[in-house]
Scaffold this motif. Structure first.
Motif, PDB file in Angstrom:
ATOM      1  N   ALA A 187      46.814  38.984  54.397  1.00 20.28           N
ATOM      2  CA  ALA A 187      46.215  39.522  53.176  1.00 20.28           C
ATOM      3  C   ALA A 187      44.734  39.803  53.342  1.00 20.28           C
ATOM      4  CB  ALA A 187      46.425  38.531  52.025  1.00 20.28           C
ATOM      5  N   SER A 188      44.212  39.694  54.566  1.00 18.92           N
ATOM      6  CA  SER A 188      42.771  39.782  54.772  1.00 18.92           C
ATOM      7  C   SER A 188      42.192  41.130  54.373  1.00 18.92           C
ATOM      8  CB  SER A 188      42.427  39.500  56.243  1.00 18.92           C
ATOM      9  OG  SER A 188      42.878  38.227  56.626  1.00 18.92           O
ATOM     10  N   GLY A 189      42.930  42.221  54.619  1.00 18.93           N
ATOM     11  CA  GLY A 189      42.419  43.535  54.230  1.00 18.93           C
ATOM     12  C   GLY A 189      42.182  43.608  52.735  1.00 18.93           C
ATOM     13  N   ALA A 190      43.150  43.134  51.951  1.00 18.82           N
ATOM     14  CA  ALA A 190      42.996  43.125  50.496  1.00 18.82           C
ATOM     15  C   ALA A 190      41.863  42.205  50.068  1.00 18.82           C
ATOM     16  CB  ALA A 190      44.303  42.691  49.846  1.00 18.82           C
ATOM     17  N   ILE A 191      41.751  41.052  50.695  1.00 17.74           N
ATOM     18  CA  ILE A 191      40.713  40.089  50.324  1.00 17.74           C
ATOM     19  C   ILE A 191      39.327  40.630  50.656  1.00 17.74           C
ATOM     20  CG2 ILE A 191      39.793  37.801  50.856  1.00 17.74           C
ATOM     21  CD1 ILE A 191      42.751  36.901  51.149  1.00 17.74           C
ATOM     22  N   PHE A 192      39.184  41.336  51.772  1.00 19.07           N
ATOM     23  CA  PHE A 192      37.896  41.950  52.078  1.00 19.07           C
ATOM     24  C   PHE A 192      37.547  43.018  51.040  1.00 19.07           C
ATOM     25  CE2 PHE A 192      37.490  39.636  55.889  1.00 19.07           C
ATOM     26  CZ  PHE A 192      36.206  39.858  56.400  1.00 19.07           C
ATOM     27  N   GLY A 193      38.565  43.696  50.500  1.00 19.06           N
ATOM     28  CA  GLY A 193      38.306  44.620  49.401  1.00 19.06           C
ATOM     29  C   GLY A 193      37.749  43.900  48.186  1.00 19.06           C
ATOM     30  N   LEU A 194      38.252  42.695  47.929  1.00 21.02           N
ATOM     31  CA  LEU A 194      37.735  41.890  46.816  1.00 21.02           C
ATOM     32  C   LEU A 194      36.308  41.429  47.097  1.00 21.02           C
ATOM     33  CD1 LEU A 194      40.826  39.652  45.915  1.00 21.02           C
ATOM     34  CD2 LEU A 194      40.261  41.953  45.122  1.00 21.02           C
ATOM     35  N   PHE A 195      36.003  41.120  48.359  1.00 23.93           N
ATOM     36  CA  PHE A 195      34.623  40.772  48.728  1.00 23.93           C
ATOM     37  C   PHE A 195      33.676  41.919  48.383  1.00 23.93           C
ATOM     38  CE2 PHE A 195      36.181  37.490  51.885  1.00 23.93           C
ATOM     39  CZ  PHE A 195      35.484  36.429  51.320  1.00 23.93           C
ATOM     40  N   GLY A 196      34.059  43.130  48.810  1.00 28.22           N
ATOM     41  CA  GLY A 196      33.216  44.291  48.535  1.00 28.22           C
ATOM     42  C   GLY A 196      33.049  44.534  47.051  1.00 28.22           C
ATOM     43  N   ALA A 197      34.134  44.402  46.294  1.00 29.28           N
ATOM     44  CA  ALA A 197      34.071  44.606  44.854  1.00 29.28           C
ATOM     45  C   ALA A 197      33.197  43.557  44.172  1.00 29.28           C
ATOM     46  CB  ALA A 197      35.484  44.574  44.266  1.00 29.28           C
ATOM     47  N   THR A 198      33.279  42.325  44.640  1.00 26.03           N
ATOM     48  CA  THR A 198      32.451  41.260  44.067  1.00 26.03           C
ATOM     49  C   THR A 198      30.975  41.566  44.262  1.00 26.03           C
ATOM     50  OG1 THR A 198      34.175  39.599  44.430  1.00 26.03           O
ATOM     51  CG2 THR A 198      31.919  38.797  44.160  1.00 26.03           C
ATOM     52  N   ALA A 199      30.616  42.052  45.454  1.00 27.26           N
ATOM     53  CA  ALA A 199      29.218  42.415  45.715  1.00 27.26           C
ATOM     54  C   ALA A 199      28.768  43.527  44.775  1.00 27.26           C
ATOM     55  CB  ALA A 199      29.051  42.851  47.168  1.00 27.26           C
ATOM     56  N   VAL A 200      29.631  44.508  44.541  1.00 25.67           N
ATOM     57  CA  VAL A 200      29.293  45.624  43.652  1.00 25.67           C
ATOM     58  C   VAL A 200      29.036  45.121  42.237  1.00 25.67           C
ATOM     59  CG1 VAL A 200      30.210  47.693  42.528  1.00 25.67           C
ATOM     60  CG2 VAL A 200      30.494  47.383  44.990  1.00 25.67           C
ATOM     61  N   PHE A 201      29.901  44.259  41.729  1.00 26.47           N
ATOM     62  CA  PHE A 201      29.750  43.800  40.351  1.00 26.47           C
ATOM     63  C   PHE A 201      28.598  42.795  40.208  1.00 26.47           C
ATOM     64  CE2 PHE A 201      33.752  45.863  39.559  1.00 26.47           C
ATOM     65  CZ  PHE A 201      33.626  46.250  38.234  1.00 26.47           C
ATOM     66  N   MET A 202      28.312  42.041  41.230  1.00 25.64           N
ATOM     67  CA  MET A 202      27.137  41.162  41.158  1.00 25.64           C
ATOM     68  C   MET A 202      25.863  42.000  41.086  1.00 25.64           C
ATOM     69  SD  MET A 202      28.077  37.937  43.636  1.00 25.64           S
ATOM     70  CE  MET A 202      26.685  36.977  43.067  1.00 25.64           C
ATOM     71  N   ARG A 203      25.856  43.116  41.805  1.00 30.09           N
ATOM     72  CA  ARG A 203      24.735  44.060  41.715  1.00 30.09           C
ATOM     73  C   ARG A 203      24.668  44.691  40.329  1.00 30.09           C
ATOM     74  NH1 ARG A 203      19.732  45.684  43.402  1.00 30.09           N
ATOM     75  NH2 ARG A 203      19.525  47.965  43.194  1.00 30.09           N
ATOM     76  N   ARG A 204      25.827  45.084  39.814  1.00 32.26           N
ATOM     77  CA  ARG A 204      25.892  45.722  38.494  1.00 32.26           C
ATOM     78  C   ARG A 204      25.415  44.779  37.401  1.00 32.26           C
ATOM     79  NH1 ARG A 204      26.021  46.998  33.995  1.00 32.26           N
ATOM     80  NH2 ARG A 204      27.419  48.426  32.882  1.00 32.26           N
ATOM     81  N   LEU A 205      25.744  43.500  37.495  1.00 24.76           N
ATOM     82  CA  LEU A 205      25.381  42.521  36.470  1.00 24.76           C
ATOM     83  C   LEU A 205      24.045  41.833  36.757  1.00 24.76           C
ATOM     84  CD1 LEU A 205      28.921  40.948  36.008  1.00 24.76           C
ATOM     85  CD2 LEU A 205      27.793  42.604  34.514  1.00 24.76           C
ATOM     86  N   ARG A 206      23.397  42.261  37.843  1.00 26.07           N
ATOM     87  CA  ARG A 206      22.081  41.749  38.224  1.00 26.07           C
ATOM     88  C   ARG A 206      22.089  40.248  38.506  1.00 26.07           C
ATOM     89  NH1 ARG A 206      18.069  45.120  34.045  1.00 26.07           N
ATOM     90  NH2 ARG A 206      18.748  47.209  34.740  1.00 26.07           N
ATOM     91  N   TYR A 207      23.159  39.797  39.133  1.00 25.85           N
ATOM     92  CA  TYR A 207      23.224  38.409  39.581  1.00 25.85           C
ATOM     93  C   TYR A 207      22.506  38.274  40.923  1.00 25.85           C
ATOM     94  CZ  TYR A 207      26.907  37.599  36.080  1.00 25.85           C
ATOM     95  OH  TYR A 207      27.611  37.482  34.918  1.00 25.85           O
ATOM     96  N   ASP A 208      22.252  37.047  41.304  1.00 27.27           N
ATOM     97  CA  ASP A 208      21.691  36.776  42.623  1.00 27.27           C
ATOM     98  C   ASP A 208      22.743  37.120  43.673  1.00 27.27           C
ATOM     99  OD1 ASP A 208      20.446  35.876  44.896  1.00 27.27           O
ATOM    100  OD2 ASP A 208      20.340  33.772  44.285  1.00 27.27           O
TER     101      ASP A 208
END
Length: 284
Positions: A187-208
């Motif tokens: 499932a690593s390919g899917a999980i890496f997609g979640l990693f990328g998405a998490t980074a995007v939303f942390m940027r969007r929400l101005r988190y650290d």
């Protein structure tokens, strides 16, 4: 003598029950249970029509259980792993990802895997893990819970499952393009997609962003340095998940659905095209 009170929708039925909102008389067939007492069908319709549904930051519907899809995905992966332990290598050979053909100069050409039309392997392989390595499924499932559950709450169920599956498919397409004849699982390919998405939303929400960036860099380094790890699936899933997440995070509100679902459809079509190109390369 008191006059009989009848249901406002059924004048032939006497009743002693009234709607707690409008006080109209209602019979047992018309009354709808409310938090206090009963309501008539008209008040129920009006209440549901004027109560806006809560939305996530990406526009999804806020669910009662915001982690349900993540739990189901983990349960599916664990169930398939248990089946692998029970059945053995047969399930891996039947559902794992690979595509290969014998050279055309040695007819008749023999093709196996995706090259033989078994396209379902591009998604079934994302639910398989190395049965001789419990750390493989253990690390993936922990990552899915730690990263996936908060992301599901941000996206909503439908957007989250689309992001997960497209990331998995993109990881498989990248593997087939670069190393088609290597059996690939996980499932690593899917999980890496979640990693990328998490980074995007942390940027969007101005988190650290430092925690997710450090974790992402460590996983990328791990992908390229650890033996028997499919960096192809990791990078394919990461790129696809990031692209879909950017659309989900930054789509303008007035065109949000069109941008989000249009981008997801575009990335999905691209993964199908890349898979087809990989198959043509193997069979030619």
């Amino acid at each position: 003598m008191d006059q009989a009170v009848c249901c406002y929708r059924h004048p032939d039925r006497e009743t002693g029950i009234r709607c707690t909102r409008c006080d109209k008389p209602i019979c047992p067939d018309c009354m709808v249970s409310a938090s206090v007492g009963f309501q008539c069908p008209d008040c129920v319709r009006q209440g549901s029509g004027h109560t806006p549904r809560q939305r996530t930051v990406a526009g999804g519907v806020v669910a009662h259980d915001p982690f349900l899809i993540t739990k189901i995905l983990i349960a599916l992966n664990v169930a398939v792993f248990a089946l692998e332990l029970a059945v053995g290598e047969r399930i891996v050979s039947d559902l794992g990802l690979y595509a290969a053909c014998t050279p055309k100069q040695f007819p008749p050409q023999q093709c196996i895997g995706v090259a033989d039309g078994e396209w379902y392997r591009v998604i079934t392989s994302a639910f398989l893990h190395d049965r001789s390595n419990f750390a493989h499924i253990g690390f993936n499932m922990l990552s899915l819970w730690w990263i996936g559950a908060p992301l599901e709450r941000l996206l909503g169920r439908s957007r989250y499952i689309v992001l997960y599956l497209i990331s998995a498919l993109a990881g498989s397409a990248t593997v087939l393009l670069i190393t088609p004849d290597t059996l690939t699982l996980g499932a690593s390919g899917a999980i890496f997609g979640l990693f990328g998405a998490t980074a995007v939303f942390m940027r969007r929400l101005r988190y650290d962003m430092r925690p997710i960036l450090i974790l992402l860099v460590l996983n990328v380094v791990f992908s390229f340095t650890w033996p028997n790890v499919s960096w192809q699936a990791h990078m394919g899933g990461l790129l696809a998940g990031t692209a879909v997440a950017i659309a989900m995070a930054y789509a303008p509100r007035e065109r949000r659905n069109a941008v989000q679902w249009g981008t997801a459809a575009g990335v999905l079509v691209l993964t199908v095209v890349l898979t087809a190109i990989a198959v043509v390369q193997v069979t030619s």
